[in-house]
Motif scaffolding. Structure first.
Motif, PDB file in Angstrom:
ATOM      1  N   ALA A 202      -6.031  -9.847   8.831  1.00  0.00           N
ATOM      2  CA  ALA A 202      -5.861 -11.274   8.521  1.00  0.00           C
ATOM      3  C   ALA A 202      -5.269 -11.391   7.127  1.00  0.00           C
ATOM      4  CB  ALA A 202      -7.198 -11.986   8.582  1.00  0.00           C
TER       5      ALA A 202
ATOM      6  N   HIS B 221       0.808  -1.226   0.000  1.00  0.00           N
ATOM      7  CA  HIS B 221       0.000   0.000   0.000  1.00  0.00           C
ATOM      8  C   HIS B 221       0.841   1.275   0.000  1.00  0.00           C
ATOM      9  CE1 HIS B 221      -3.571  -2.383   0.510  1.00  0.00           C
ATOM     10  NE2 HIS B 221      -3.141  -2.910   1.642  1.00  0.00           N
TER      11      HIS B 221
ATOM     12  N   GLY C  11     -10.601   2.889   8.678  1.00  0.00           N
ATOM     13  CA  GLY C  11      -9.303   3.168   9.300  1.00  0.00           C
ATOM     14  C   GLY C  11      -9.205   2.697  10.749  1.00  0.00           C
TER      15      GLY C  11
ATOM     16  N   THR D  43     -13.175  -5.401   4.364  1.00  0.00           N
ATOM     17  CA  THR D  43     -12.218  -4.396   4.856  1.00  0.00           C
ATOM     18  C   THR D  43     -12.926  -3.214   5.517  1.00  0.00           C
ATOM     19  OG1 THR D  43     -10.719  -5.018   3.068  1.00  0.00           O
ATOM     20  CG2 THR D  43     -10.292  -2.913   4.151  1.00  0.00           C
TER      21      THR D  43
HETATM   22  P1  IDP Z   1      -7.555  -5.944   4.451  1.00  0.00           P
HETATM   23  O1  IDP Z   1      -7.025  -5.502   5.803  1.00  0.00           O
HETATM   24  O2  IDP Z   1      -9.018  -6.284   4.505  1.00  0.00           O
HETATM   25  O3  IDP Z   1      -6.715  -7.042   3.822  1.00  0.00           O
HETATM   26  P2  IDP Z   1      -6.316  -4.018   2.595  1.00  0.00           P
HETATM   27  O4  IDP Z   1      -6.941  -3.528   1.345  1.00  0.00           O
HETATM   28  O5  IDP Z   1      -5.139  -4.932   2.494  1.00  0.00           O
HETATM   29  O6  IDP Z   1      -7.489  -4.686   3.477  1.00  0.00           O
HETATM   30  O7  IDP Z   1      -5.919  -2.735   3.442  1.00  0.00           O
HETATM   31  C1  IDP Z   1      -5.115  -2.846   4.574  1.00  0.00           C
HETATM   32  C2  IDP Z   1      -5.646  -1.931   5.647  1.00  0.00           C
HETATM   33  O8  IDP Z   1      -5.511  -0.583   5.209  1.00  0.00           O
HETATM   34  C3  IDP Z   1      -7.138  -2.104   5.948  1.00  0.00           C
HETATM   35  O9  IDP Z   1      -7.401  -3.141   6.869  1.00  0.00           O
HETATM   36  C4  IDP Z   1      -7.494  -0.747   6.516  1.00  0.00           C
HETATM   37  O10 IDP Z   1      -7.119  -0.653   7.902  1.00  0.00           O
HETATM   38  C5  IDP Z   1      -6.597   0.185   5.714  1.00  0.00           C
HETATM   39  N1  IDP Z   1      -7.298   0.763   4.558  1.00  0.00           N
HETATM   40  C6  IDP Z   1      -7.624   0.161   3.404  1.00  0.00           C
HETATM   41  N2  IDP Z   1      -8.261   0.994   2.569  1.00  0.00           N
HETATM   42  C7  IDP Z   1      -8.322   2.178   3.234  1.00  0.00           C
HETATM   43  C8  IDP Z   1      -8.871   3.458   2.897  1.00  0.00           C
HETATM   44  O11 IDP Z   1      -9.417   3.688   1.816  1.00  0.00           O
HETATM   45  N3  IDP Z   1      -8.742   4.441   3.844  1.00  0.00           N
HETATM   46  C9  IDP Z   1      -8.142   4.232   5.049  1.00  0.00           C
HETATM   47  N4  IDP Z   1      -7.621   3.034   5.397  1.00  0.00           N
HETATM   48  C10 IDP Z   1      -7.713   2.024   4.502  1.00  0.00           C
END
Ligand code: IDP
Length: 149
Positions: free
Chosen positions: A116, A52, A110, A91
């Protein structure tokens, strides 16, 4: 058997949800083979969330995950990666189904309570990032004959 990486994030620890998360994993039949509380430093946070790095929320994600202690664990079971993702939910907690951890306990993407691994490859990478081999315990649990055919 498969292993996956699960973490109760700082908001989950502060809100007293560690037991709730572990309980849900245990009740499903998953076996905890590694467990520790830690305070993630910035370097590990950046590596864990490297995919990310270019996203606009990257710095706030790193700040969030380093904002307090987390509980990191490795859980084992049949199709563990998929099973845990299903228990955790979408998510964004606003979209996560009721009955999932994020669906039951969160409101903000957030502050979504748990992490996981999303694939077997990520699980292997994240387990080795957070745990040394000797921190993972091989053992058999009573009642496994009632859990698996
Ligand atoms: P996941 O945790 O469900 O695998 P990912 O897309 O890998 O999701 O994102 C990692 C973490 O980043 C998420 O769990 C969340 O805490 C944060 N996140 C993802 N998308 C956003 C966003 O658009 N705004 C703020 N935080 C985000």
């Amino acid at each position: 058997m498969e292993r996956t990486f699960v973490m109760v994030k700082p908001d989950g620890v502060q809100r007293g949800l560690v037991g709730e998360v572990i309980s849900r994993l245990e009740r499903k039949g998953l076996k905890i083979v590694g467990l520790k509380m830690m305070w993630i430093q910035e370097e590990l946070a950046m590596e864990h969330y490297a995919e990310h790095a270019e996203k606009p929320f990257f710095q706030s994600l790193v700040d969030y995950i380093t904002s307090g202690p987390v509980v990191a664990m490795v859980v084992e079971g049949k199709d563990a990666v998929k099973v845990v993702r299903t228990l955790v939910g979408a998510t964004n907690p606003v979209e996560a189904s009721p009955g999932t951890i994020r669906g039951d306990f969160g409101l903000d993407i957030g502050r979504n309570v748990v992490h996981a691994s999303d694939s077997l490859k990520s699980a292997e990478r994240e387990i080795s990032l957070f745990f040394d081999a000797e921190e993972l315990i091989d053992y058999s649990k009573s009642g496994e004959e009632w859990l698996y055919e």
